[in-house]
Scaffold this motif. Structure first.
Motif, PDB file in Angstrom:
ATOM      1  N   CYS A 220       0.816  -1.219   0.000  1.00 42.43           N
ATOM      2  CA  CYS A 220       0.000   0.000   0.000  1.00 42.43           C
ATOM      3  C   CYS A 220       0.850   1.271   0.000  1.00 42.43           C
ATOM      4  O   CYS A 220       0.422   2.292   0.547  1.00 42.43           O
ATOM      5  N   ALA A 221       2.026   1.237  -0.580  1.00 46.56           N
ATOM      6  CA  ALA A 221       2.819   2.469  -0.664  1.00 46.56           C
ATOM      7  C   ALA A 221       2.272   3.322  -1.800  1.00 46.56           C
ATOM      8  O   ALA A 221       1.862   2.804  -2.837  1.00 46.56           O
ATOM      9  N   GLY A 222       2.221   4.615  -1.577  1.00 47.20           N
ATOM     10  CA  GLY A 222       1.881   5.554  -2.640  1.00 47.20           C
ATOM     11  C   GLY A 222       0.430   5.554  -3.074  1.00 47.20           C
ATOM     12  O   GLY A 222       0.125   5.915  -4.209  1.00 47.20           O
ATOM     13  N   LEU A 223      -0.510   5.195  -2.182  1.00 43.66           N
ATOM     14  CA  LEU A 223      -1.927   5.279  -2.561  1.00 43.66           C
ATOM     15  C   LEU A 223      -2.338   6.745  -2.537  1.00 43.66           C
ATOM     16  O   LEU A 223      -1.824   7.528  -1.742  1.00 43.66           O
ATOM     17  N   LYS A 224      -3.295   7.127  -3.427  1.00 49.40           N
ATOM     18  CA  LYS A 224      -3.636   8.545  -3.477  1.00 49.40           C
ATOM     19  C   LYS A 224      -5.129   8.831  -3.528  1.00 49.40           C
ATOM     20  O   LYS A 224      -5.544   9.973  -3.557  1.00 49.40           O
ATOM     21  N   ASP A 225      -5.946   7.768  -3.538  1.00 46.30           N
ATOM     22  CA  ASP A 225      -7.386   7.988  -3.650  1.00 46.30           C
ATOM     23  C   ASP A 225      -8.111   7.635  -2.368  1.00 46.30           C
ATOM     24  O   ASP A 225      -7.568   6.951  -1.507  1.00 46.30           O
TER      25      ASP A 225
ATOM     26  N   THR B 136      -7.779  -3.112   3.788  1.00 49.04           N
ATOM     27  CA  THR B 136      -7.441  -3.865   4.990  1.00 49.04           C
ATOM     28  C   THR B 136      -6.331  -4.844   4.648  1.00 49.04           C
ATOM     29  O   THR B 136      -6.471  -5.635   3.710  1.00 49.04           O
ATOM     30  N   VAL B 137      -5.234  -4.757   5.376  1.00 46.67           N
ATOM     31  CA  VAL B 137      -4.146  -5.714   5.188  1.00 46.67           C
ATOM     32  C   VAL B 137      -4.309  -6.752   6.298  1.00 46.67           C
ATOM     33  O   VAL B 137      -4.184  -6.418   7.484  1.00 46.67           O
ATOM     34  N   ASP B 138      -4.623  -7.993   5.903  1.00 46.54           N
ATOM     35  CA  ASP B 138      -5.000  -8.971   6.920  1.00 46.54           C
ATOM     36  C   ASP B 138      -3.801  -9.832   7.334  1.00 46.54           C
ATOM     37  O   ASP B 138      -3.628 -10.952   6.865  1.00 46.54           O
ATOM     38  N   GLY B 139      -2.966  -9.279   8.205  1.00 43.99           N
ATOM     39  CA  GLY B 139      -1.774 -10.006   8.669  1.00 43.99           C
ATOM     40  C   GLY B 139      -0.641  -9.029   8.926  1.00 43.99           C
ATOM     41  O   GLY B 139      -0.860  -7.814   8.989  1.00 43.99           O
ATOM     42  N   HIS B 140       0.585  -9.577   9.067  1.00 40.74           N
ATOM     43  CA  HIS B 140       1.743  -8.741   9.377  1.00 40.74           C
ATOM     44  C   HIS B 140       2.381  -8.188   8.100  1.00 40.74           C
ATOM     45  O   HIS B 140       2.569  -8.917   7.134  1.00 40.74           O
ATOM     46  N   ALA B 141       2.733  -6.906   8.136  1.00 43.26           N
ATOM     47  CA  ALA B 141       3.359  -6.275   6.972  1.00 43.26           C
ATOM     48  C   ALA B 141       4.814  -5.931   7.277  1.00 43.26           C
ATOM     49  O   ALA B 141       5.207  -5.828   8.436  1.00 43.26           O
ATOM     50  N   GLY B 142       5.600  -5.712   6.229  1.00 42.99           N
ATOM     51  CA  GLY B 142       7.030  -5.400   6.398  1.00 42.99           C
ATOM     52  C   GLY B 142       7.289  -3.909   6.443  1.00 42.99           C
ATOM     53  O   GLY B 142       6.500  -3.155   7.014  1.00 42.99           O
ATOM     54  N   TYR B 143       8.389  -3.486   5.817  1.00 41.06           N
ATOM     55  CA  TYR B 143       8.822  -2.087   5.878  1.00 41.06           C
ATOM     56  C   TYR B 143       7.940  -1.174   5.029  1.00 41.06           C
ATOM     57  O   TYR B 143       7.378  -1.582   4.023  1.00 41.06           O
TER      58      TYR B 143
ATOM     59  N   ILE C 220      -6.237   2.960   5.620  1.00 36.96           N
ATOM     60  CA  ILE C 220      -5.564   1.659   5.561  1.00 36.96           C
ATOM     61  C   ILE C 220      -5.508   1.043   6.957  1.00 36.96           C
ATOM     62  O   ILE C 220      -5.061   1.702   7.908  1.00 36.96           O
ATOM     63  N   THR C 221      -6.006  -0.184   7.090  1.00 37.89           N
ATOM     64  CA  THR C 221      -5.980  -0.874   8.380  1.00 37.89           C
ATOM     65  C   THR C 221      -5.100  -2.105   8.259  1.00 37.89           C
ATOM     66  O   THR C 221      -5.226  -2.850   7.281  1.00 37.89           O
ATOM     67  N   ILE C 222      -4.229  -2.313   9.220  1.00 36.27           N
ATOM     68  CA  ILE C 222      -3.370  -3.496   9.195  1.00 36.27           C
ATOM     69  C   ILE C 222      -3.720  -4.372  10.394  1.00 36.27           C
ATOM     70  O   ILE C 222      -3.541  -3.955  11.540  1.00 36.27           O
ATOM     71  N   ASN C 223      -4.231  -5.579  10.132  1.00 39.42           N
ATOM     72  CA  ASN C 223      -4.586  -6.508  11.210  1.00 39.42           C
ATOM     73  C   ASN C 223      -3.358  -7.303  11.631  1.00 39.42           C
ATOM     74  O   ASN C 223      -3.303  -8.515  11.482  1.00 39.42           O
ATOM     75  N   GLY C 224      -2.362  -6.606  12.131  1.00 42.38           N
ATOM     76  CA  GLY C 224      -1.128  -7.283  12.523  1.00 42.38           C
ATOM     77  C   GLY C 224      -0.060  -6.266  12.857  1.00 42.38           C
ATOM     78  O   GLY C 224      -0.367  -5.099  13.114  1.00 42.38           O
ATOM     79  N   ASN C 225       1.205  -6.720  12.825  1.00 37.89           N
ATOM     80  CA  ASN C 225       2.335  -5.829  13.104  1.00 37.89           C
ATOM     81  C   ASN C 225       2.850  -5.233  11.796  1.00 37.89           C
ATOM     82  O   ASN C 225       2.609  -5.772  10.726  1.00 37.89           O
TER      83      ASN C 225
END
Lengths: 227, 293
Positions: free
Chosen positions: A41-46, A51-58, A69-74
């Motif tokens: 989800c980098a660079g979204l503009k609209d 929903t990101v369902d889990g752990h995301a990185g950098y 943007i919702t992240i269900n994790g770390n």
């Protein structure tokens, strides 16, 4: 619409989310199996919901504009770095440099963040329901950092005009950061940020406020060791 | 950059899958360190039997095996790519001396429990060359290297082992390693390469020789080792992690009832069983965490 990062390439998913047809009514997305991938989800503009369902990185949700943007994790290093507007809500913990250099928008972290939370922030509102690590709000220029837990060493080192609200303990303050008297205007800002994060029941009187002592703004030979 | 990984199994049923679990972790860290890779595998120790991990070059496995057997009569030798695991009852003092006399052999590590493998090349190829998937054991530590402090060679690759059943992997760099190398050499610690991490490994060996625990030695290191680092260190009984107090170098820990996994990034452990139910945290700066007996 659902994406699955076990099958779909990250490039394709981000490309899709970055180029939403303005007339499309389909504005809600779920990303499954993020598996710690970077730059989700980098660079979204609209104005869309993801929903990101889990752990995301950098750099998750980096440079965000308008999106929720919702992240269900770390999340890893640099969540919502350089965000301009919109909301990023991390349900778990965030790693270092959360909300770094961000100009606007709101970052809510339900857990803790590690070091350098809000480093060089330029207008973002960050609400951390847990604690923050060392060097948080380092060189913070504008915006608000609300911490419901504790802060590590050197909070607000070389801070400019950002405000830090904290309800827990501060391990130590950084150079040129000092406690400030909370005005009615500050209380209103704090209350609205707590309400926005679903913390309506928090007593704003338990918070202290920190900001810049403004002694390092101009060169002064007496402060040479602090520069 | 560099990627570091470690896994300690609490549930013995997983021992047979150790290599498979570590392969996934190493592959996912290939992007952090494409220059070389290495890993250390610990399996239950065999009392009075030593395993010597050595790397051979400029000769064939058959040739070097027959030469070694002439010198070490009871040696059982396993060949894995360009490495040999020599198993013998002969005491280290003698065997290390014998290995040193072979010009085309270099010692990677030794002990009752440890086996170490390292090689130049992309980690994905290196784990295939050594067939890491087939290994079993109790715990393992791995490294993918992006070279900074010394050349891209096998000697410059991690893990480093400077004492019996010890190993160390490092993400970061040290600035006082030359001074410390001299001090440690005076104390009788052998350091073979110009690499900064090997000095840190020697520092840990020196602490353990002085009857300190791994945890105590790593705490001492916080004031003696200058630079930035996340270390994962292994002994035959377990593993430990420490980050310097500035904590620029990342680390994530995932703990379940079956295992403890450590990696530079979460994506290295996304494939581990039930990781989404694990307790996941970042080690605090300047604190030593250890697991094991």
């Amino acid at each position: 619409m659902k994406f699955n990062l076990k099958k779909d390439s990250l490039r394709d998913v981000n490309d899709h989310l970055q180029n939403i047809d303005k007339k499309s009514n389909n504005r809600s997305f779920v990303i499954n199996n993020p598996d710690g991938n970077h730059s989700i989800c980098a660079g979204l503009k609209d104005e869309i919901e993801v929903t990101v369902d889990g752990h995301a990185g950098y750099y998750c949700a980096g440079m965000n504009m308008n999106a929720q943007i919702t992240i269900n994790g770390n999340v890893g290093t640099g969540v919502a770095e350089n965000m301009m507007s919109g909301t990023v809500h991390v349900k778990g913990n965030a790693s270092q440099s959360a909300g770094a250099t961000a100009h606007g928008g709101t970052l809510i972290v339900d857990g803790d963040t590690s070091s350098r939370c809000g480093i060089s922030m330029k207008g973002i509102d960050i609400i951390v329901k847990g604690s923050v690590g060392h060097m948080s709000a380092f060189m913070a220029q504008s915006g608000n950092l609300v911490i419901c837990g504790d802060a590590g060493d050197a909070l607000g080192d070389s801070i400019y005009e950002a405000k830090i609200f904290i309800s827990g303990k501060v391990k130590s303050l950084g150079a040129d950061c000092e406690e400030k008297k909370i005005t009615e205007k500050d209380k209103k800002i704090l209350k609205s940020l707590l309400d926005k994060s679903g913390l309506n029941d928090k007593d704003i009187n338990n918070f202290k406020m920190y900001g810049s002592a403004r002694k390092l703004y101009n060169f002064n030979i007496d402060n040479v060791s602090e520069y | 950059m560099c990627g570091i990984v470690g896994i300690y199994l609490k549930n013995k049923k997983l021992n047979k899958d150790l290599g498979k679990l570590l392969t996934g972790m190493m592959n996912n860290m290939a992007t952090r360190g494409p220059d070389s890779a290495g890993f250390a595998i610990y399996s239950p120790e065999k009392k009075n039997r030593y395993k010597y991990s050595v790397c051979f070059s400029e000769t064939s496995a058959k040739e070097i095996k027959s030469q070694i057997i002439k010198k070490i009569k009871d040696a059982k030798i396993k060949v894995i790519a360009d490495h040999l695991i020599i198993e013998t009852t002969l005491a280290p003092a003698k065997v290390l001396d014998i290995i040193k006399k072979f010009k085309n052999l270099s010692l990677v590590g030794y002990g009752n429990s440890i086996e170490i493998f390292k090689q130049v090349g992309n980690p994905k190829d290196v784990v295939k060359n050594f067939n890491l998937e087939k290994f079993s054991g109790t715990h393992a530590i791995g490294h993918t290297r992006m070279a900074t402090e010394s050349a891209i060679t096998t000697d410059g690759s991690h893990p480093y082992s400077t004492g019996k059943d010890e190993c160390l992997v490092h993400n970061g760099s040290l600035s006082n390693h030359n001074n410390l190398r001299r001090t440690l050499k005076k104390r009788g610690i052998e350091i073979r390469s110009q690499n900064d991490t090997e000095v840190a490994a020697g520092y840990i060996s020196s602490g353990l020789l002085n009857k300190k625990s791994l945890k105590e030695t790593l705490i001492d290191g916080l004031k003696d080792l200058d630079g930035f680092y996340t270390f994962i260190s292994g002994t035959k009984s377990g593993m430990a992690i420490v980050r310097d107090e500035i904590a620029c170098k990342p680390a994530v820990v995932a703990e379940t009832k079956d295992y403890v996994a450590i990696a530079s990034e979460f994506q290295a452990m996304a494939h581990l069983p039930n990781v989404n139910k694990a307790k996941i945290f970042e080690p605090d700066p300047g604190l030593v965490y250890s697991w094991g007996k």
